[in-house]
Design an enzyme around this catalytic site. Structure first.
Site, short mmCIF file in Angstrom:
data_model
loop_
_atom_site.label_atom_id
_atom_site.label_comp_id
_atom_site.label_asym_id
_atom_site.label_seq_id
_atom_site.Cartn_x
_atom_site.Cartn_y
_atom_site.Cartn_z
N LYS A 65 0.81 -1.22 0.00
CA LYS A 65 0.00 0.00 0.00
C LYS A 65 0.85 1.28 0.00
O LYS A 65 0.40 2.32 -0.45
CB LYS A 65 -0.95 0.00 1.20
CG LYS A 65 -2.06 -1.03 1.04
CD LYS A 65 -3.04 -1.02 2.20
CE LYS A 65 -4.07 -2.12 1.96
NZ LYS A 65 -5.17 -2.10 2.93
N GLY A 125 -0.48 -3.73 16.50
CA GLY A 125 0.08 -3.85 15.15
C GLY A 125 0.40 -2.49 14.56
O GLY A 125 -0.12 -1.46 15.01
N ARG A 150 4.84 -5.34 18.05
CA ARG A 150 5.98 -6.20 18.41
C ARG A 150 7.30 -5.45 18.17
O ARG A 150 8.18 -5.43 19.02
CB ARG A 150 5.91 -7.49 17.57
CG ARG A 150 7.02 -8.46 17.83
CD ARG A 150 6.85 -9.67 16.97
NE ARG A 150 6.82 -9.36 15.54
CZ ARG A 150 6.73 -10.26 14.58
NH1 ARG A 150 6.64 -11.53 14.89
NH2 ARG A 150 6.72 -9.90 13.30
N THR A 151 7.39 -4.82 17.00
CA THR A 151 8.57 -3.98 16.71
C THR A 151 8.18 -2.55 17.06
O THR A 151 7.53 -1.85 16.28
CB THR A 151 8.93 -4.08 15.21
OG1 THR A 151 8.91 -5.46 14.83
CG2 THR A 151 10.28 -3.47 14.91
P1 ATR Z 1 3.39 -4.81 6.85
O1 ATR Z 1 4.06 -4.70 8.19
O2 ATR Z 1 4.31 -5.30 5.77
O3 ATR Z 1 2.57 -3.63 6.45
P2 ATR Z 1 1.02 -6.11 7.73
O4 ATR Z 1 0.49 -7.48 7.47
O5 ATR Z 1 0.15 -4.96 7.41
O6 ATR Z 1 2.39 -6.03 6.97
O7 ATR Z 1 1.46 -6.00 9.24
C1 ATR Z 1 1.74 -7.07 9.98
C2 ATR Z 1 1.60 -6.67 11.43
O8 ATR Z 1 1.42 -7.84 12.21
C3 ATR Z 1 2.83 -5.97 11.98
O9 ATR Z 1 2.42 -5.01 12.93
C4 ATR Z 1 3.59 -7.12 12.62
O10 ATR Z 1 4.47 -6.76 13.66
P3 ATR Z 1 5.99 -6.37 13.32
O11 ATR Z 1 5.94 -4.95 12.84
O12 ATR Z 1 6.72 -6.54 14.59
O13 ATR Z 1 6.45 -7.31 12.24
C5 ATR Z 1 2.44 -7.90 13.20
N1 ATR Z 1 2.81 -9.30 13.45
C6 ATR Z 1 3.01 -10.28 12.54
N2 ATR Z 1 3.34 -11.44 13.14
C7 ATR Z 1 3.33 -11.18 14.48
C8 ATR Z 1 3.58 -11.97 15.66
N3 ATR Z 1 3.92 -13.27 15.56
N4 ATR Z 1 3.48 -11.38 16.87
C9 ATR Z 1 3.16 -10.07 16.97
N5 ATR Z 1 2.90 -9.27 15.91
C10 ATR Z 1 2.99 -9.82 14.69
#
Ligand code: ATR
Length: 264
Positions: A65, A125, A150-151
């Protein structure tokens, strides 16, 4: 026949083709809508296909996006503010990026008859759809928004655009009225690993994911005496807004629409 597409990776879960093809047929529009799984280095080429009118219009989903923006000529105000584009329209020789997730989320919340004004919201998230959610919540007059990812740094980054945000470490849970799970965990049926035992009852738990229709997050919410809502209507209404932009027609949202999506 005009061709519309949705691009993303993964894309298998997307129900956009079902919904758009249903509305195209219902409105006697001679066009088709497909999903395409794309690698990042293929984005530019597919967007050029819109300019060449091989493709009439395009939806964008995770994780592109933001990544499509450099290839566009201009952005709507909402797309600019959120740096998030989910719909590309080709108008007057120019590629315009729109964000219909904002209207989609607003209409979905309005539909719930949950009075959001003055409420405390907690977002989990920091992915692609989160800026649209924050933008909408601010517009709808919530009292405060706390976000945890998480991050942590990815959540901190949103403060540049949205100064009123509070950030918490992953695992910490504030007092809230509405919690929105905007992580991708539900897609893979993974557990969120947070303890909601002490949040109280009668809160609204919202998961942006609509497929599966009940994520573990929502199952747990119900078990603890809370309301649970998935992202299906948000999905339907963002699609409705994209359909309006491309075809100038507001498609119907009724029981049949929902049935089309449930008929998997
Ligand atoms: P993008 O980050 O590429 O936009 P997204 O699917 O829109 O993709 O976002 C994924 C979200 O799910 C992120 O906030 C991710 O956390 P990170 O930024 O730390 O990666 C979160 N997420 C995915 N797997 C996770 C897990 N196992 N535990 C906690 N959060 C998770």
């Amino acid at each position: 026949m005009k061709k519309y597409i949705v691009i993303g990776n993964p894309i298998n879960h997307s129900l956009s083709p079902k919904l758009h093809n249903h509305w195209l047929k219902q409105n006697n529009i001679d066009a088709s809508y497909d999903k395409i799984k794309l690698e990042e280095d293929e984005i530019e080429e597919i967007i050029q296909d819109i300019k060449k009118q091989k493709v009439a219009g395009c939806n964008i989903t995770v994780p592109y996006k933001k990544k499509v923006i450099p290839f566009l000529d201009s952005l709507s105000l909402e797309a600019e503010k959120t740096q998030s584009v989910n719909t590309i329209v080709f108008e007057n020789g120019s590629l315009v990026g729109h964000n219909t997730d904002i209207a989609g989320f607003a209409k979905a919340i309005e539909n719930l008859q949950f009075n959001i004004k003055g409420k405390k919201v907690f977002i989990l998230g920091a992915g692609g759809v989160v800026p649209s959610i924050i933008f909408t919540l601010n517009k709808m007059g919530v009292s405060d928004i706390t976000i945890s990812n998480r991050t942590r740094q990815k959540a901190e980054n949103f403060k540049k655009e949205f100064e009123n945000l509070k950030i918490l470490d992953w695992g910490d849970i504030p007092v809230f009225d509405l919690i929105i799970n905007a992580t991708s965990l539900g897609l893979k049926n993974e557990e969120i690993g947070l303890d909601f035992n002490n949040v109280g009852r009668n809160k609204l738990f919202y998961d942006v994911i609509y497929n599966p229709s009940e994520t573990n997050f929502l199952k747990k919410a119900k078990k603890l005496g809370n309301y649970a809502e998935n992202g299906k209507l948000m999905f339907v209404y963002q699609a409705l807004e994209a359909f309006k932009l491309w075809h100038g027609i507001e498609p119907k949202v009724d029981k049949e629409t929902i049935r089309v999506l449930e008929n998997d």
